[in-house]
Scaffold this motif. Sequence first.
Motif, short mmCIF file in Angstrom:
data_model
loop_
_atom_site.label_atom_id
_atom_site.label_comp_id
_atom_site.label_asym_id
_atom_site.label_seq_id
_atom_site.Cartn_x
_atom_site.Cartn_y
_atom_site.Cartn_z
N ARG A 72 0.83 -1.19 0.00
CA ARG A 72 0.00 0.00 0.00
C ARG A 72 0.86 1.24 0.00
NH1 ARG A 72 -4.10 -0.16 4.75
NH2 ARG A 72 -4.56 1.98 4.07
N ASP A 73 0.35 2.29 -0.61
CA ASP A 73 0.99 3.60 -0.66
C ASP A 73 -0.04 4.59 -0.14
OD1 ASP A 73 2.89 5.39 -3.19
OD2 ASP A 73 2.09 6.04 -1.28
N ASN A 74 0.06 4.92 1.12
CA ASN A 74 -0.95 5.80 1.71
C ASN A 74 -0.88 7.22 1.15
OD1 ASN A 74 -2.11 3.79 3.28
ND2 ASN A 74 -0.82 4.24 5.05
N ALA A 75 0.27 7.62 0.64
CA ALA A 75 0.38 8.94 0.02
C ALA A 75 -0.46 9.01 -1.26
CB ALA A 75 1.83 9.26 -0.29
N LYS A 76 -0.66 7.86 -1.89
CA LYS A 76 -1.47 7.79 -3.11
C LYS A 76 -2.85 7.20 -2.86
CE LYS A 76 2.48 7.34 -6.24
NZ LYS A 76 3.13 6.52 -7.30
N ASN A 77 -3.15 6.94 -1.60
CA ASN A 77 -4.45 6.35 -1.25
C ASN A 77 -4.73 5.08 -2.05
OD1 ASN A 77 -4.88 8.44 0.51
ND2 ASN A 77 -6.72 9.23 -0.48
N THR A 78 -3.74 4.24 -2.16
CA THR A 78 -3.88 3.07 -3.02
C THR A 78 -3.27 1.83 -2.36
OG1 THR A 78 -3.77 4.45 -5.00
CG2 THR A 78 -3.39 2.10 -5.31
N VAL A 79 -3.97 0.72 -2.52
CA VAL A 79 -3.44 -0.59 -2.15
C VAL A 79 -3.30 -1.40 -3.43
CG1 VAL A 79 -4.06 -2.78 -1.06
CG2 VAL A 79 -4.31 -0.65 0.21
N TYR A 80 -2.23 -2.17 -3.49
CA TYR A 80 -1.94 -2.97 -4.67
C TYR A 80 -2.01 -4.46 -4.34
CZ TYR A 80 -0.05 1.51 -6.16
OH TYR A 80 0.10 2.83 -6.45
N LEU A 81 -2.50 -5.21 -5.27
CA LEU A 81 -2.49 -6.67 -5.18
C LEU A 81 -1.71 -7.18 -6.38
CD1 LEU A 81 -3.31 -9.48 -4.26
CD2 LEU A 81 -5.55 -9.11 -5.31
N GLN A 82 -0.49 -7.59 -6.13
CA GLN A 82 0.37 -8.14 -7.18
C GLN A 82 0.15 -9.64 -7.23
OE1 GLN A 82 2.80 -6.53 -9.42
NE2 GLN A 82 2.41 -8.54 -10.33
N MET A 83 -0.20 -10.14 -8.41
CA MET A 83 -0.52 -11.56 -8.56
C MET A 83 0.44 -12.20 -9.55
SD MET A 83 -4.69 -11.28 -8.65
CE MET A 83 -4.73 -10.40 -10.20
N TYR A 84 1.08 -13.26 -9.12
CA TYR A 84 2.02 -14.00 -9.96
C TYR A 84 1.50 -15.42 -10.18
CZ TYR A 84 5.35 -10.36 -8.54
OH TYR A 84 5.99 -9.17 -8.30
#
Length: 127
Positions: A72-84
């Motif tokens: 997550r990047d709280n400065a960008k208000n975003t959570v990421y889900l990286q899927m491999y």
Amino acid sequence: QLQLVESGGGSVQPGGSLRLSCAAAGSTFKYYDIAWFRQAPGKEREGVGCISTTGGAVNYGDSVKGRFTFSRDNAKNTVYLQMYDLQPEDTAIYYCAAARSFSDYVCYEGAAAYGNWGQGTQVTISS
């Protein structure tokens, strides 16, 4: 109330990768735990996992451990889900959800804890 928008879904071949994003508006995002869920056609909703406010707690569902990663990047208000290493059984609509946090050392994996939901993004794995 936190409004969430998922993006990044698409169609890939088995063994491929995708990164989903869950973005929110407003300045309170950093106080929320974020969880991901998925639902395949004809199946019950499944928890993918969760991440606490600053990442102090991260939990993954058994079916995705070792293949999926939250950040997550709280400065960008975003959570990421990286899927491999995506497989056909990962095909589903993926939803992110938010819940006001009580501790950075815990995030809850059950859907009942989350009151704010995005609209979902489709992930399709096929050859």
